[in-house]
Write a protein that holds these residues in place. Sequence first.
Motif, short mmCIF file in Angstrom:
data_model
loop_
_atom_site.label_atom_id
_atom_site.label_comp_id
_atom_site.label_asym_id
_atom_site.label_seq_id
_atom_site.Cartn_x
_atom_site.Cartn_y
_atom_site.Cartn_z
N ALA A 1 -14.80 -16.84 -5.11
CA ALA A 1 -15.66 -16.27 -4.07
C ALA A 1 -15.01 -15.05 -3.44
CB ALA A 1 -15.95 -17.32 -3.00
N ALA A 2 -13.68 -15.08 -3.32
CA ALA A 2 -13.01 -14.06 -2.51
C ALA A 2 -13.24 -12.63 -3.01
CB ALA A 2 -11.52 -14.38 -2.42
N PRO A 3 -13.01 -12.34 -4.29
CA PRO A 3 -13.19 -10.95 -4.73
C PRO A 3 -14.64 -10.49 -4.62
CG PRO A 3 -12.58 -12.33 -6.60
CD PRO A 3 -12.53 -13.19 -5.40
N ILE A 4 -15.57 -11.42 -4.88
CA ILE A 4 -16.98 -11.06 -4.78
C ILE A 4 -17.36 -10.79 -3.33
CG2 ILE A 4 -19.31 -11.88 -5.24
CD1 ILE A 4 -17.89 -11.47 -7.77
N LEU A 5 -16.74 -11.56 -2.45
CA LEU A 5 -17.00 -11.37 -1.02
C LEU A 5 -16.66 -9.95 -0.60
CD1 LEU A 5 -17.80 -13.18 1.40
CD2 LEU A 5 -15.37 -13.40 1.89
N ILE A 6 -15.58 -9.42 -1.18
CA ILE A 6 -15.15 -8.07 -0.80
C ILE A 6 -16.01 -7.00 -1.45
CG2 ILE A 6 -13.27 -6.42 -1.13
CD1 ILE A 6 -11.37 -8.62 -0.45
N ILE A 7 -16.33 -7.17 -2.73
CA ILE A 7 -17.04 -6.07 -3.38
C ILE A 7 -18.54 -6.13 -3.16
CG2 ILE A 7 -15.32 -5.67 -5.18
CD1 ILE A 7 -17.52 -7.15 -6.97
N ALA A 8 -19.11 -7.32 -2.96
CA ALA A 8 -20.56 -7.39 -2.78
C ALA A 8 -20.91 -7.73 -1.34
CB ALA A 8 -21.16 -8.42 -3.72
N GLY A 9 -20.57 -8.91 -0.91
CA GLY A 9 -20.75 -9.27 0.48
C GLY A 9 -22.19 -9.47 0.92
N ILE A 10 -23.11 -9.51 -0.03
CA ILE A 10 -24.51 -9.72 0.34
C ILE A 10 -24.90 -11.13 -0.06
CG2 ILE A 10 -26.81 -8.70 0.28
CD1 ILE A 10 -25.51 -6.45 -1.39
N THR B 1 -14.43 -6.86 -11.73
CA THR B 1 -13.44 -7.38 -10.79
C THR B 1 -12.98 -8.78 -11.22
OG1 THR B 1 -14.56 -6.12 -9.09
CG2 THR B 1 -12.98 -7.76 -8.36
N LEU B 2 -13.95 -9.61 -11.60
CA LEU B 2 -13.56 -10.94 -12.07
C LEU B 2 -12.74 -10.83 -13.35
CD1 LEU B 2 -16.63 -13.24 -11.43
CD2 LEU B 2 -14.51 -13.05 -10.16
N MET B 3 -13.04 -9.81 -14.16
CA MET B 3 -12.24 -9.58 -15.36
C MET B 3 -10.77 -9.37 -14.98
SD MET B 3 -12.52 -6.45 -18.03
CE MET B 3 -11.54 -5.33 -17.05
N LEU C 1 0.90 -10.67 -12.70
CA LEU C 1 -0.49 -10.45 -12.28
C LEU C 1 -1.26 -11.76 -12.27
CD1 LEU C 1 -1.42 -7.12 -14.04
CD2 LEU C 1 -1.14 -7.54 -11.62
N ALA C 2 -0.86 -12.70 -13.14
CA ALA C 2 -1.55 -13.98 -13.18
C ALA C 2 -1.40 -14.72 -11.86
CB ALA C 2 -1.02 -14.82 -14.33
N GLY C 3 -0.38 -14.36 -11.08
CA GLY C 3 -0.16 -15.08 -9.83
C GLY C 3 -0.65 -14.34 -8.59
N VAL C 4 -1.27 -13.18 -8.79
CA VAL C 4 -1.74 -12.40 -7.65
C VAL C 4 -2.99 -13.05 -7.07
CG1 VAL C 4 -2.75 -10.19 -7.01
CG2 VAL C 4 -0.75 -10.25 -8.47
N PRO C 5 -3.08 -13.19 -5.73
CA PRO C 5 -4.28 -13.80 -5.15
C PRO C 5 -5.53 -12.99 -5.51
CG PRO C 5 -2.60 -13.43 -3.48
CD PRO C 5 -2.10 -12.81 -4.74
N SER C 6 -6.63 -13.69 -5.72
CA SER C 6 -7.80 -12.99 -6.25
C SER C 6 -8.39 -12.02 -5.25
CB SER C 6 -8.85 -14.02 -6.68
OG SER C 6 -9.15 -14.86 -5.60
N VAL C 7 -8.12 -12.25 -3.95
CA VAL C 7 -8.68 -11.35 -2.95
C VAL C 7 -8.09 -9.94 -3.13
CG1 VAL C 7 -6.97 -11.90 -1.17
CG2 VAL C 7 -9.24 -11.14 -0.51
N VAL C 8 -6.85 -9.89 -3.61
CA VAL C 8 -6.22 -8.59 -3.86
C VAL C 8 -7.00 -7.85 -4.95
CG1 VAL C 8 -4.11 -7.46 -4.64
CG2 VAL C 8 -3.99 -9.45 -3.13
N TYR C 9 -7.42 -8.59 -5.96
CA TYR C 9 -8.22 -7.96 -7.01
C TYR C 9 -9.55 -7.47 -6.45
CZ TYR C 9 -4.99 -9.67 -10.52
OH TYR C 9 -3.88 -9.89 -11.27
N GLY C 10 -10.06 -8.19 -5.44
CA GLY C 10 -11.30 -7.75 -4.79
C GLY C 10 -11.12 -6.36 -4.19
#
Lengths: 443, 282
Positions: free
Chosen positions: A368-377, A302-304, A169-178
């Motif tokens: 930025a990537a996960p926040i972009l997906i969950i918030a996007g504002i 999500t960042l967690m 999981l440490a190697g999963v791209p953060s956008v996936v967590y998004g």
Amino acid sequence: MSQPHPGSPNPPESVGPPESVGQPESGDQPESKSALGREPLAAQSPAAQSPAVRLREGRGRIRLNVAFFALCVATAAISVLTLIFLLSSILREGVPYLTPTLMTSGPQPVPEEAGIWPALTGTIWVCTLCGLLTLPIGIATAILLEEFRPRNRWGAMFHGLIQLNITNLAGVPSVVYGILGLTAFVGMFGLFQVPGASGAPAFEQGVQYYDQFFSEGERAVLVPVADRDAPMSEVREGMTAYDVDLEPIEVHVIEPGGDYPEDPEVLAYTLFSDAEAGRIDKRAWYYFRLPFGRGVLTGALTLMLVILPIVIISSQEALRAVPSSLRDGARGLGATPWQVVWNVSLPAAIPGIMTGAILAMSRAIGEAAPILIIAGIVYISRGPQHLMDDFTVMPMQIFNWTGRPQEGFHGIAAAAIIVLLLILLSFNAVAVLIRQKLQKPLS
Amino acid sequence: MLEPTVTMQEKTITPAPLPRSPQETPQSAAASAAAIRVSELSSWYGDFQALHSISLNVPERRVTAFIGPSGCGKSTLLRWFNRMNDTIAGARCTGTAMLGELDLLARSTDVVDLRRRIGIVFQKPNPFPKSIFENVAFGPRLHMRCSKSELQDLVEWALRKAAVWDEVKDRLHAPALGLSGGQQQRLCIARAIAVGPEVLLMDEPCSALDPASTLAVEDLIFELRQQYTIIIVTHNMQQAARCSDQTAFFYEGRLVEVGPTEQVFTKPARKQTEDYVTGKFG
């Protein structure tokens, strides 16, 4: 050493030269002629040496050493120079925009008036919350995995499975967590969806709905209603109403086409009896809802997910570095497993854990990537007010500005990058300080 | 030195049993009673059998030395007495080892309480990275509630008992890791006796120490046997001869011979023992 010592304590394999000792040459020792005494490596003439122990030529060895050193310096220099180049270009572009306006204002259509205040406060909110959530979970997981290793076979297999998962999981791209955050936290798998009412949270706490009218005196009149779906309130004389600051006011009602009152104070809260309202809500600082929606809490969770594997792995390493003799010492005194962890392992590992956690936090700040997906504002003019409030973060704001065609936005993005870098640097400085102040020898 | 501290002890530790003073338990009476009775103890690490059906009595308030070459199982046996082997994956054993009425090896035995009654000192001094005071106070804090002054009395008592008080009394709050190896080891002994054990297990307590420190620890062991049952594992046969009352010789997981130290060293019954104690192997 040129003379062999017949009485030297040689192992039988390295027999002395046969001609001097007079032994018959043994068939399995074809090299015995060149084996001089007990230190064949120190033999002088190359001709007398056995091929296996011939000294390497000095020049080539030293040259290789110099070449390797030069390679190391060159690679280090490339990375440092790249960093210097990037930093200096950002500083050149961004410094002119480092103004008080930048720190205090929100996103604006004009670069000169735009600022990072909402993004900065959003970052602080999200990252603080993320740290508060991640640290206990991460450290507890690391303790479970390191200090309470199961000893039976199935337990060990389960342990190995979890360990393997965390490492991966440490190697999963953060956008996936998004995407995961979007499903699990924003919508909560649709578990709390109200049928029919799209987007309405099923459970809300700390919110009050109002019908907002605009009076003829061009002021807002707020009329409290029971909930989001209550019928529109009807305008009548003497109804409960508030102004924008929620101070109670008296509403004056006139018929359509009727005369406006003379007194400006009365006019300020005068409504026509057929006036139409819009429904608004006011949320308290403790506002809570299910599902979480696209708020600060979702961002933190999500960042967690992004940094939890990092925190767990670094905490595990810190715990592993505690010598097991200390644990044995405590155990031998009759400490329970929990007492061993709390009194010995954890205090000894806490500097390492904190260092790892702070470095993980600085990764979270830059995501930025996960926040972009969950918030996007991005167009938010104020910082978050409660856990469910809309938010944006610095990397998102920077990402948005760099995508604009106007030159000014690139400059302001560079200025925001400088601020972000300062935050990151101060985080790393704290990590270094902790490492130096708290780390002490353990045995 | 003992008189004032004994009274301290009596008022100090109400919740937990205390280190008994010599006055309370006259040495002559229970001199040869067995503190630990081991019978038919066999032990395995995975498929490897480390101990073969050991039967042995450890006399109360005496020093028993376990000697034998490396890998003969003496440490394994020692570590079963306070169940330190529990943490080793694949370690298991059969047979019994009784401390009074308490079965040391039973699954139901309260290991935490057992380890309070049977303390252990390890090969390498392992003080916690805390102050000297905190090291000694660590054990008492785990087991009992006591006030600050009671704790101070207890720490002083234990440090005096371990013959290290005079060297550390001026720097009780200095880090324990700043002490010399021998002082650290005596601190570890103080730490072990601060919880009031009945038995002290010592796993090669001097093998990491210089000769002077070794002598100090040996003197201490000699001193402590008035109150504690001591089992010492050692590679050093002179040490076993110097400070033990009973010696058990182990070889390849079997108990070859056990008897009074003098007898084992001068008139061993078995050839293997004789070869070992005279230095022919091992």
